[in-house]
Design an enzyme around this catalytic site. Structure first.
Site, mmCIF file in Angstrom:
data_model
loop_
_atom_site.group_PDB
_atom_site.id
_atom_site.type_symbol
_atom_site.label_atom_id
_atom_site.label_comp_id
_atom_site.label_asym_id
_atom_site.label_seq_id
_atom_site.Cartn_x
_atom_site.Cartn_y
_atom_site.Cartn_z
ATOM 1 N N GLU A 279 0.152 -0.576 16.000
ATOM 2 C CA GLU A 279 -0.572 0.663 15.652
ATOM 3 C C GLU A 279 -1.543 1.052 16.775
ATOM 4 O O GLU A 279 -1.620 2.216 17.169
ATOM 5 C CB GLU A 279 -1.347 0.468 14.336
ATOM 6 C CG GLU A 279 -2.070 1.738 13.912
ATOM 7 C CD GLU A 279 -3.093 1.524 12.812
ATOM 8 O OE1 GLU A 279 -2.823 0.781 11.858
ATOM 9 O OE2 GLU A 279 -4.165 2.142 12.908
ATOM 10 N N HIS B 151 -1.676 -4.988 18.646
ATOM 11 C CA HIS B 151 -1.035 -4.531 17.412
ATOM 12 C C HIS B 151 -0.303 -3.206 17.688
ATOM 13 O O HIS B 151 -0.834 -2.332 18.364
ATOM 14 C CB HIS B 151 -2.096 -4.338 16.324
ATOM 15 C CG HIS B 151 -1.513 -4.104 14.968
ATOM 16 N ND1 HIS B 151 -1.046 -2.868 14.568
ATOM 17 C CD2 HIS B 151 -1.275 -4.949 13.936
ATOM 18 C CE1 HIS B 151 -0.569 -2.964 13.337
ATOM 19 N NE2 HIS B 151 -0.697 -4.224 12.936
ATOM 20 N N HIS C 174 5.287 -6.156 8.354
ATOM 21 C CA HIS C 174 5.001 -7.515 8.807
ATOM 22 C C HIS C 174 5.179 -8.512 7.674
ATOM 23 O O HIS C 174 4.224 -9.118 7.196
ATOM 24 C CB HIS C 174 3.597 -7.590 9.407
ATOM 25 C CG HIS C 174 3.550 -6.983 10.770
ATOM 26 N ND1 HIS C 174 2.408 -6.443 11.323
ATOM 27 C CD2 HIS C 174 4.516 -6.815 11.692
ATOM 28 C CE1 HIS C 174 2.684 -5.980 12.520
ATOM 29 N NE2 HIS C 174 3.953 -6.188 12.765
ATOM 30 N N ASN D 120 -3.441 -7.062 8.456
ATOM 31 C CA ASN D 120 -4.299 -6.815 7.292
ATOM 32 C C ASN D 120 -4.362 -8.032 6.377
ATOM 33 O O ASN D 120 -5.383 -8.292 5.737
ATOM 34 C CB ASN D 120 -3.892 -5.525 6.574
ATOM 35 C CG ASN D 120 -2.662 -5.690 5.727
ATOM 36 O OD1 ASN D 120 -2.747 -6.138 4.593
ATOM 37 N ND2 ASN D 120 -1.505 -5.346 6.272
ATOM 38 N N CYS E 241 -8.267 2.993 6.375
ATOM 39 C CA CYS E 241 -7.686 3.692 5.224
ATOM 40 C C CYS E 241 -8.220 3.121 3.923
ATOM 41 O O CYS E 241 -8.625 1.969 3.841
ATOM 42 C CB CYS E 241 -6.169 3.691 5.296
ATOM 43 S SG CYS E 241 -5.422 2.392 4.349
ATOM 44 N N CYS F 275 2.878 6.117 8.605
ATOM 45 C CA CYS F 275 1.974 6.384 7.487
ATOM 46 C C CYS F 275 1.096 7.599 7.815
ATOM 47 O O CYS F 275 0.562 7.688 8.923
ATOM 48 C CB CYS F 275 1.092 5.156 7.231
ATOM 49 S SG CYS F 275 -0.149 5.487 5.980
ATOM 50 N N SER G 36 1.757 -5.546 3.103
ATOM 51 C CA SER G 36 3.205 -5.626 3.298
ATOM 52 C C SER G 36 3.845 -6.735 2.449
ATOM 53 O O SER G 36 4.911 -7.229 2.781
ATOM 54 C CB SER G 36 3.500 -5.826 4.783
ATOM 55 O OG SER G 36 2.629 -6.780 5.331
ATOM 56 N N CYS H 95 0.859 -1.182 0.000
ATOM 57 C CA CYS H 95 0.000 0.000 0.000
ATOM 58 C C CYS H 95 0.899 1.237 0.000
ATOM 59 O O CYS H 95 2.119 1.126 0.153
ATOM 60 C CB CYS H 95 -0.884 0.007 1.236
ATOM 61 S SG CYS H 95 0.110 0.067 2.735
ATOM 62 N N SER I 60 0.923 -10.429 9.865
ATOM 63 C CA SER I 60 0.364 -9.200 9.295
ATOM 64 C C SER I 60 -1.144 -9.171 9.510
ATOM 65 O O SER I 60 -1.884 -10.007 8.990
ATOM 66 C CB SER I 60 0.692 -9.141 7.798
ATOM 67 O OG SER I 60 -0.276 -8.378 7.117
HETATM 68 S S1 SF4 Z 1 -2.677 0.066 5.130
HETATM 69 FE FE1 SF4 Z 1 -1.732 1.178 6.836
HETATM 70 S S2 SF4 Z 1 0.270 1.714 6.100
HETATM 71 FE FE2 SF4 Z 1 -0.926 1.160 4.317
HETATM 72 S S3 SF4 Z 1 -1.747 3.111 3.519
HETATM 73 FE FE3 SF4 Z 1 -3.245 2.208 4.891
HETATM 74 S S4 SF4 Z 1 -2.827 3.108 6.881
HETATM 75 FE FE4 SF4 Z 1 -1.045 3.430 5.618
#
Ligand code: SF4
Length: 275
Positions: A123, A121, A40, A216, A186, A93, A258, A12, A214
């Site tokens: 974050e 996590h 990650h 996500n 995001c 980010c 990632s 990303c 990871s």
């Molecule tokens: S997934 Fe996380 S690191 Fe990637 S753009 Fe979105 S907020 Fe930023």
């Protein structure tokens, strides 16, 4: 067998930016420290270790420039690093920064801050720091039912699923008198999840690529498991069992934020060769 790669699979904006910042810093510095892995993804971390990026767990281990990775860190970490006099190279980010700002704002406005995300996590740990650790982190509808306060402000871990967030907000809205919500999920996450779901609908089998650590990628896997007939989460082609593809007509591939494109390509080619 038709093999299709989902749109928006892989790196990303925030991860690409962090890698770029790390690359530039490593041209200047022989050793760079990072709290926890840069992203990650074990394969990328290994590659960067060789280039001089040292993963540390505490400030005591640091005696040179420090890279703040895309997940961000709590404000006291910046203070301690400044006290120590080391250079801070901030690759947080911008979307994570925005969530941190909202968490602080809600706290300053006197709301009980609720962070929807995984409390372990990095974050979310950083977000908690921006509320002076007065916020609570919740990660399920059950936990949302237990929230008790009259004024609640909510921010969300950037990589959470929109659907789960929506369900939690619905529960809170029914019981909280004053509820202020910042949807800090995001765009990249939403787009990747949507594309993965669409592809999973027309696939017999989904291969989700990304670090097992990871968040996500694990979310993508959950989505694919719910939607496709079958799904597997892998880091490299070594984990692939050719048996998975017996009788399969359509394979979909997606990858977490990632996962570098060269790993996606390698796995795509590996599957293609299985035909
Ligand atoms: S997934 Fe996380 S690191 Fe990637 S753009 Fe979105 S907020 Fe930023």
């Amino acid at each position: 067998m038709i093999i299709e790669i989902a749109e928006n699979a892989g790196f990303c904006y925030g991860v690409m930016r962090a890698i770029d910042i790390a690359n530039r810093a490593l041209e200047k510095h022989k050793t760079l420290y990072s709290f926890g892995p840069i992203i990650h993804n074990p394969q990328v971390v290994e590659e960067y270790e060789k280039k001089g990026l040292r993963v540390v767990e505490s400030i005591d281990e640091v005696d040179g420039p420090v890279l703040i990775r895309s997940h961000g860190v709590a404000p006291e970490i910046y203070e301690k690093l400044r006290e120590k006099g080391v250079e801070i190279i901030d690759a947080t980010c911008p979307f994570v920064k925005e969530a941190q700002r909202y968490a602080k704002q809600l706290c300053d406005e006197g709301y009980k801050v609720v962070i929807f995300g995984d409390k372990d996590h990095p974050e979310v740990k950083a977000h908690l720091g921006y509320t002076n650790y007065t916020a609570i982190a919740i990660n399920s509808e059950e936990e949302a039912k237990k929230v008790k306060a009259t004024r609640v402000g909510v921010v969300c871990q950037t990589t959470q699923s929109v659907e789960r967030f929506g369900r939690v907000i619905e529960i809170l809205a029914k019981k909280i008198r004053e509820l202020k919500v910042f949807n800090t999920i995001c765009d990249a996450t939403e787009k990747r999840q949507k594309a993965a779901r669409e592809l999973a609908k027309r696939s017999d089998l989904m291969i989700v690529i990304g670090g097992k650590n990871s968040a996500n990628t694990r979310k993508l896997y959950e989505i694919c498991k719910e939607t496709a007939k079958n799904a597997y989460h892998i880091e490299t082609e070594k984990e692939i069992d050719p048996e998975w593809f017996k009788g399969v007509e359509r394979v979909g591939i997606t990858a977490g934020a990632s996962t570098p494109s060269y790993i996606i390509e390698r796995i795509y080619n590996f599957i293609k060769e299985l035909k």
